[in-house]
Each structure stands twice: as structure tokens, then as C-alpha cells.
Design an enzyme around this catalytic site. Sequence first.
Site, PDB file in Angstrom:
ATOM      1  N   ASN A  69      44.655 -14.607  -5.041  1.00  0.00           N
ATOM      2  CA  ASN A  69      44.229 -12.634  -5.114  1.00  0.00           C
ATOM      3  C   ASN A  69      44.986 -12.526  -4.092  1.00  0.00           C
ATOM      4  O   ASN A  69      44.818 -12.002  -2.722  1.00  0.00           O
ATOM      5  CB  ASN A  69      42.832 -12.217  -5.167  1.00  0.00           C
ATOM      6  N   ARG A  98      44.441 -12.848 -10.170  1.00  0.00           N
ATOM      7  CA  ARG A  98      44.036 -12.339 -10.308  1.00  0.00           C
ATOM      8  C   ARG A  98      45.689 -10.956 -10.459  1.00  0.00           C
ATOM      9  O   ARG A  98      45.653 -10.905  -9.525  1.00  0.00           O
ATOM     10  CB  ARG A  98      42.831 -11.570  -9.294  1.00  0.00           C
ATOM     11  N   LEU A 115      29.952  -0.385  -7.002  1.00  0.00           N
ATOM     12  CA  LEU A 115      30.535   0.140  -6.015  1.00  0.00           C
ATOM     13  C   LEU A 115      30.540  -0.961  -4.680  1.00  0.00           C
ATOM     14  O   LEU A 115      29.604  -1.221  -3.851  1.00  0.00           O
ATOM     15  CB  LEU A 115      28.655   0.549  -5.605  1.00  0.00           C
ATOM     16  N   GLY A 116      31.560  -1.195  -4.305  1.00  0.00           N
ATOM     17  CA  GLY A 116      32.791  -1.374  -2.833  1.00  0.00           C
ATOM     18  C   GLY A 116      33.111  -0.389  -2.167  1.00  0.00           C
ATOM     19  O   GLY A 116      33.189   0.686  -2.745  1.00  0.00           O
ATOM     20  N   ARG A 129      38.906   7.350  -2.540  1.00  0.00           N
ATOM     21  CA  ARG A 129      39.390   7.852  -3.482  1.00  0.00           C
ATOM     22  C   ARG A 129      38.349   8.962  -3.944  1.00  0.00           C
ATOM     23  O   ARG A 129      37.187   8.258  -4.416  1.00  0.00           O
ATOM     24  CB  ARG A 129      40.101   6.742  -4.885  1.00  0.00           C
ATOM     25  N   ASP A 148      33.936   3.486   4.997  1.00  0.00           N
ATOM     26  CA  ASP A 148      32.604   3.112   5.180  1.00  0.00           C
ATOM     27  C   ASP A 148      31.923   3.783   4.774  1.00  0.00           C
ATOM     28  O   ASP A 148      31.186   4.453   5.686  1.00  0.00           O
ATOM     29  CB  ASP A 148      32.643   2.458   6.126  1.00  0.00           C
ATOM     30  N   LEU A 149      30.896   3.109   3.817  1.00  0.00           N
ATOM     31  CA  LEU A 149      29.454   3.688   3.697  1.00  0.00           C
ATOM     32  C   LEU A 149      28.540   4.016   4.410  1.00  0.00           C
ATOM     33  O   LEU A 149      27.525   4.709   4.777  1.00  0.00           O
ATOM     34  CB  LEU A 149      28.942   3.339   2.387  1.00  0.00           C
ATOM     35  N   ARG A 150      28.490   2.516   5.558  1.00  0.00           N
ATOM     36  CA  ARG A 150      28.115   2.129   6.230  1.00  0.00           C
ATOM     37  C   ARG A 150      28.189   3.636   7.238  1.00  0.00           C
ATOM     38  O   ARG A 150      26.887   3.750   8.326  1.00  0.00           O
ATOM     39  CB  ARG A 150      28.216   0.808   7.470  1.00  0.00           C
ATOM     40  N   GLY A 182      29.817  -4.142  -2.732  1.00  0.00           N
ATOM     41  CA  GLY A 182      29.699  -4.263  -1.142  1.00  0.00           C
ATOM     42  C   GLY A 182      28.669  -3.359  -0.864  1.00  0.00           C
ATOM     43  O   GLY A 182      27.090  -3.440  -0.830  1.00  0.00           O
ATOM     44  N   GLU A 237      25.680  -4.171  -3.337  1.00  0.00           N
ATOM     45  CA  GLU A 237      24.717  -5.369  -3.231  1.00  0.00           C
ATOM     46  C   GLU A 237      23.623  -5.060  -1.967  1.00  0.00           C
ATOM     47  O   GLU A 237      22.565  -5.593  -1.700  1.00  0.00           O
ATOM     48  CB  GLU A 237      25.882  -6.533  -3.097  1.00  0.00           C
ATOM     49  N   ASN A 238      24.529  -4.088  -1.029  1.00  0.00           N
ATOM     50  CA  ASN A 238      23.835  -3.740   0.323  1.00  0.00           C
ATOM     51  C   ASN A 238      22.780  -2.779   0.863  1.00  0.00           C
ATOM     52  O   ASN A 238      22.394  -3.062   1.763  1.00  0.00           O
ATOM     53  CB  ASN A 238      24.891  -4.310   1.209  1.00  0.00           C
ATOM     54  N   GLU A 284      33.989 -12.824  -8.602  1.00  0.00           N
ATOM     55  CA  GLU A 284      35.491 -12.445  -9.037  1.00  0.00           C
ATOM     56  C   GLU A 284      36.300 -13.667  -8.991  1.00  0.00           C
ATOM     57  O   GLU A 284      36.902 -14.564 -10.200  1.00  0.00           O
ATOM     58  CB  GLU A 284      36.298 -11.489  -8.411  1.00  0.00           C
TER      59      GLU A 284
HETATM   60  P1  AMP Z   1      33.717  -3.932  -1.433  1.00  0.00           P
HETATM   61  O1  AMP Z   1      34.210  -3.636  -1.304  1.00  0.00           O
HETATM   62  O2  AMP Z   1      32.764  -4.614  -2.426  1.00  0.00           O
HETATM   63  O3  AMP Z   1      33.921  -5.053  -0.476  1.00  0.00           O
HETATM   64  O4  AMP Z   1      32.461  -3.197  -1.084  1.00  0.00           O
HETATM   65  C1  AMP Z   1      33.172  -2.735   0.809  1.00  0.00           C
HETATM   66  C2  AMP Z   1      32.392  -1.307   1.335  1.00  0.00           C
HETATM   67  O5  AMP Z   1      30.793  -1.816   1.050  1.00  0.00           O
HETATM   68  C3  AMP Z   1      33.100  -1.465   2.306  1.00  0.00           C
HETATM   69  O6  AMP Z   1      33.605  -0.277   2.933  1.00  0.00           O
HETATM   70  C4  AMP Z   1      30.873  -0.920   2.650  1.00  0.00           C
HETATM   71  O7  AMP Z   1      31.230   0.902   3.083  1.00  0.00           O
HETATM   72  C5  AMP Z   1      30.074  -1.256   2.001  1.00  0.00           C
HETATM   73  N1  AMP Z   1      29.369  -1.954   2.157  1.00  0.00           N
HETATM   74  C6  AMP Z   1      29.679  -3.258   2.626  1.00  0.00           C
HETATM   75  N2  AMP Z   1      28.023  -4.027   3.778  1.00  0.00           N
HETATM   76  C7  AMP Z   1      27.269  -2.673   3.851  1.00  0.00           C
HETATM   77  C8  AMP Z   1      25.729  -1.922   4.238  1.00  0.00           C
HETATM   78  N3  AMP Z   1      25.173  -2.797   4.118  1.00  0.00           N
HETATM   79  N4  AMP Z   1      25.613  -0.908   3.416  1.00  0.00           N
HETATM   80  C9  AMP Z   1      26.159   0.080   2.586  1.00  0.00           C
HETATM   81  N5  AMP Z   1      27.608   0.325   2.727  1.00  0.00           N
HETATM   82  C10 AMP Z   1      27.750  -1.332   3.056  1.00  0.00           C
END
Ligand code: AMP
Length: 388
Positions: free
Chosen positions: A8, A84, A199-200, A231, A271-273, A319, A322-323, A373
Amino acid sequence: MSTVLVVNSGSSSLKYQLLDDAERVLGSGLVERIGGAGTITHRGPDGEVVVDADVPDHTAALALMMRTCAAAGLDLAPDVVGHRLVHGGARFSAPVVVDDEVEAAVEELADLAPLHNPPGLLGVRAARQAFPGVPQVAVFDTAFHATIPPEASTYAIDADLAAERGIRRYGFHGTSHEYVSAEAARFLGREGRFVVLHLGNGASACAVSDGRSIATSMGLTPLEGLVMGTRGGDLDPGAVLHLLRTGMSVDEVDALLNRRSGLAGLTGSGDLRDVLAAASSGDPRAELALDVYAHRIRGYVGAYLAHLGGLDALVFTAGVGENSPEVRARVVEGLAHLGLQIDPASNSARDRGARAISPDGAQVPVLVVPTNEELQIARHALAAVAPR
Ligand code: AMP
């Protein structure tokens, strides 16, 4: 035993994973900062190694990957390499073995995916050099959405111009939606009408009917649809015209839409965190951002429920999906009238596999299904070269 190498390739990074035909991961890693002083992080059965090295280009990245794997005792002699690639345009609706003609066709599609296809091609070219004679299979993010019917893929603009320029909904994250919807069907023991929420950092919703994508939220490009890290998703195209007419350049608008929008635009962090932490300490901007994020998703769930004619499962992945129990709860909140509810204990359990987070006996199961993936690309790559 066959082995498959999954590559990738991004503009300055290259992720890889080596799997055998029993779907065991033999090694994986990431080369970062291609173009200068780079780093490889390799994970194998003996743990993780990190090596700094000069990595001027993608060819050097693959050479570094091969050296590092060899030093870790992993003989990199794949029978097939799966790549990919983001945009397959109207032509590639299935994985394809790459030859010069396919490479040229993917290159022509760079117009549609200027940020994604060119770096993907660099990976393909480097791997063709590094593994001469080994089949290289391109797996496109758009391909799973080739089944979307015309009424859902057509933009209502000048039809001749749209046809001439290839302007239509293609959809992305297809490899993830395909894998996750199949895993959801396996978990439930039946196919059905699913809404998958990937949702990543990027985010998209997909309506899947008996294993086929019938609608998805990303469009011509991965800018449309849900609120993402950087975005903003759906936006009145008139806003773009207004910004252009009032003095912004095309490049400035591009940067705004790709990098300064979404959660980053609303709160300063993509970053959602960070957004969750800010909201819990009372930051009103973060609270609003989470409301916009969940509101947009709920709108798509409702729309897709209508298109599917009912719903047999809502599935969270990637991300955030799942989390983050909190985001899942915010999304499903208020949807009990659609049969959608979350069981707080299952939602906050720290399980990792595919699982239900709705109450026992719920009308519509709500699932969390980890995406993979790389595994899906490996399956496609092996299938593309399997004797028929
Ligand atoms: P991905 O693109 O699937 O790798 O997702 C990445 C995104 O997942 C990161 O930018 C975070 O915003 C989010 N993320 C990862 N772990 C957590 C968590 N424990 N709680 C909330 N958001 C998370």
C-alpha cells in the site's frame, strides 16, 4: 505453500504485509519519509525492528524492505504481489493483473485521483522491478462500488459533459466495505441489508444489499459524504464557487477542502481522540463538531435504510468505528424508532473481534467489525492468479 505480498504505497510512505495462503501474517511493516532520510518499522514473529536509512524513492523503499525482512529471517519471495490502488475509474471494476497497458490506463486515471493514484503507481513500478516475473495484481478501492445503480451514481449535471469527463460517483474504501460486509454476514450467519460505516481518518458509509454495494457516500473523489479528519464531506458546491469568486485560488480551496476541513477545520485537530477530550473538558467547538459528525452519519443511515428497503445490521469499522464507544453511542442515539439501539455494557467492552453491541434480541443488530484491507487485497491477489 504460496505467499502474497501486499503493498500500500502512498506519496511518502509504503506499508507492506506478507501473508501465506492460510492467511497467516508472516511479517509486516511501514517505510516512512520516502524522499529523504527515512525509517522502516518491521514487525515479525521476533518482534519489532526500526531502522533508519536513506530512502530517496519507492524503489529504495522496496529494497530497504527486502533487506530488513532478510535480516529478520524472512525470505521475501512472494508468488504474487497485491497493490492497493485508489481509483479504477469506469474501467476497472475488478482486480487486474498489471501489465504495461494496465499501468498506462491507471496513469491516465491520475486526473481523477491526483493525490492517490500516482503514489500507488510508484509502488507498482518499484515492485515490478524488485520482483521480476512475479504477477502484480492491482486491487482498486472503487471496484466494490461498480454495482451501484445508475440512479445512485449519476450526478444531475450536463450529461454529455459528465460522460466526457468521467464525472460520476465512484465511491472509495471499497476493499474495506467488501471485507467488513462479508465478515458481518459471516457473524450473523446470513447475508442481508447492511449499512457499513467506515469511520477512520477518511470516512464513508456504504449500503450493502446481499454482498453488493448499492450506494456509498464518497463520490467522484474521496471528498464527498461524511465529516472526516481533515475533509468536511458534503458541501454546497456554491460555497466553492463563492470562495473562488471572492479571491481564493484553486490551490487554496483544494487545501481548505482536503486539509483544513472536517474535524480539523471545526476544532483545530483532525484526531477524534483530541476532539472527544476537548468536548469532555467543555469546549463548545468540539461539542458542536461531534454533533455535526454524528448528525451527518445519521442522515446517511436514514437515507440508506430507505434505499435498502429496511435494515438487517448497522456495522461500525475503522479507527473511530472500532475504537470509540462514545462516537458509536452518539451516532445511534435517537434511532430507536428505526430499531437501532446500543447496549452500553457491550459497547464499552474492550473486545477486539467482530461483535454485537446492540441489546440481545434487538430488532436490528448493531455490530463492530474490525476491517482488514490487507487481507482482502491478499485474497483478491491470490484469486486473480489462481488456476481456473
Ligand atoms: P484509520 O484511518 O482507520 O486508521 O483511523 C484513524 C483515526 O481513528 C484516528 O485519526 C483517530 O481519530 C481515530 N481513533 C483511533 N483510536 C481511537 C479511539 N480509541 N477513540 C477515538 N478515535 C480513535
